[in-house]
Design an enzyme around this catalytic site. Sequence first.
Site, PDB file in Angstrom:
ATOM      1  CB  THR A 157      -0.875   0.055   1.262  1.00 56.10           C
ATOM      2  OG1 THR A 157      -0.017   0.008   2.415  1.00 56.10           O
ATOM      3  CG2 THR A 157      -1.847  -1.112   1.326  1.00 56.10           C
ATOM      4  CE  LYS A 196      -2.095  -0.638   5.361  1.00 56.00           C
ATOM      5  NZ  LYS A 196      -2.206  -2.115   5.322  1.00 56.00           N
TER       6      LYS A 196
HETATM    7  C1  LIG Z   1      -3.116  -2.970   4.775  1.00 53.60           C
HETATM    8  C2  LIG Z   1      -2.632  -4.232   4.181  1.00 53.60           C
HETATM    9  C3  LIG Z   1      -3.165  -4.740   2.979  1.00 53.60           C
HETATM   10  C4  LIG Z   1      -4.414  -4.212   2.323  1.00 53.60           C
HETATM   11  O1  LIG Z   1      -4.484  -2.908   2.040  1.00 53.60           O
HETATM   12  P1  LIG Z   1      -5.904  -2.203   1.746  1.00 53.60           P
HETATM   13  O2  LIG Z   1      -5.450  -0.941   1.106  1.00 53.60           O
HETATM   14  O3  LIG Z   1      -6.541  -2.024   3.074  1.00 53.60           O
HETATM   15  O4  LIG Z   1      -6.682  -3.069   0.835  1.00 53.60           O
HETATM   16  C5  LIG Z   1      -2.589  -5.864   2.425  1.00 53.60           C
HETATM   17  N1  LIG Z   1      -1.561  -6.480   3.018  1.00 53.60           N
HETATM   18  C6  LIG Z   1      -1.043  -6.049   4.187  1.00 53.60           C
HETATM   19  C7  LIG Z   1       0.108  -6.766   4.806  1.00 53.60           C
HETATM   20  C8  LIG Z   1      -1.571  -4.916   4.816  1.00 53.60           C
HETATM   21  O5  LIG Z   1      -1.077  -4.514   5.978  1.00 53.60           O
END
Ligand SMILES: *Cc1c(COP(=O)(O)O)cnc(C)c1O
Length: 422
Positions: A228, A231
């Site tokens: 993503t 984050k």
């Molecule tokens: C947050 C996350 C996702 C998914 O991301 P979204 O944008 O919420 O669909 C996938 N894999 C991991 C390890 C994550 O932490």
Amino acid sequence: MHVPSIPHLTAEDPDLAALVEAEATRQHDKLRMIASENYVSEAVLEASSTVLTNKYSEGYAGRRYYEGQQLIDPIETLAVDRAKSLFGVDHANVQPYSGSPANLAVYLAFLQPGDTVMGMSLPMGGHLTHGWSVSATGKWFNPVRYAVDRETGRIDLDEVRDLARAERPKVIFCGGTAVPRTIDFPGFAAIAREVGAVLVADIAHIAGLIAGGAHPSPVGHADVITTTTHKTLRGPRGAMIMTTAEHATAIDKAVFPGLQGGPHNHTTAAIAVALREASTSEFRAYAHQVVANAAALAEALTERGFTLISGGTDNHLILADLTAKGIAGKPAAQALDRAGIELNYNTVPFDTRKPFDPSGIRLGTPALTTRGLTEQHMPQVAAWMDEAVTAALKDDEASIERIAGEVRDLLAGFPMPGYRAA
Ligand SMILES: *Cc1c(COP(=O)(O)O)cnc(C)c1O
């Protein structure tokens, strides 16, 4: 006040504008410790609310299905080139709408329905899209799951290797949503090579730490890297898939036309901005500070009697089992939220409680680090958490309110991108 300001929205739709303004204030006044969240810069906010949202551009730069791509092509190319140079990869696709669709594209690229995929079990810290049963990835494929060691709380690569040898997965995922320790990418790569699997490093949580040099990189070890962008990487909500040259075409075809239609060009532009920011020395300092803050917070929480899974953290994330505190994760998280400390309840490995009412909480330091908090503030944060949990057990709402006020007072000294006091 929201920054950039929203005068047209306020005039045209005051109800919606009031909700947006209130959310900006809420984000300003609270200690935001949900490990997957952050504050993006005002430049990223501006890029993501541009007229680029008006444009359709199915395809890739130079190979589009609609006219008028004179400026979209260079924007997407900028994002792709910045991703390639920041992470040092052969190829990057910046079109996935979010992390889950990015992972689905990996399945489409490498697996047929019913094929075996291996990932970390969700309650052990993996993600839904790594083959968990309620996800399409668990329903349409044959998932096998590794755990963490009961004693150490860490992944046991010998167990992963044994499972891989027995089940022969075509794809192996490493990375997760509640993993407080460094991922051993070379170790996973050796296992994938041995069983002939494609290794996918899902670095959604730690991408910013990797970009900033505060966590080892999967580049050179993983065949495919999904992440993503919103984050620790501190970009808009979106995702990227990075690959070796060998897998570039398979991944591009899986994203479009395999899974998606037109890319979200305003998001692509904001990703480009975030990737430029992530290449600066300020961002490197932020990434190292995120880790230093998490280490300091883990130490302070341990001193206050919190049980941390794996005994601490190597990255931005802490997973705590509250059983010894005499409270479950959900009532604790709710009381902490009222105390101005926002985090989430979470299962802990081998949890004896149910997923919707588990034993633990998950927290992280990316957002508070972006606000400018440092190690010196972490003992106070741990003290507030301890007091709020104790107050929750005694129905002591007065103490919870007092803490919320003290949190607000501290945060008033740490400006939030996206907000200015009126
Ligand atoms: C947050 C996350 C996702 C998914 O991301 P979204 O944008 O919420 O669909 C996938 N894999 C991991 C390890 C994550 O932490």
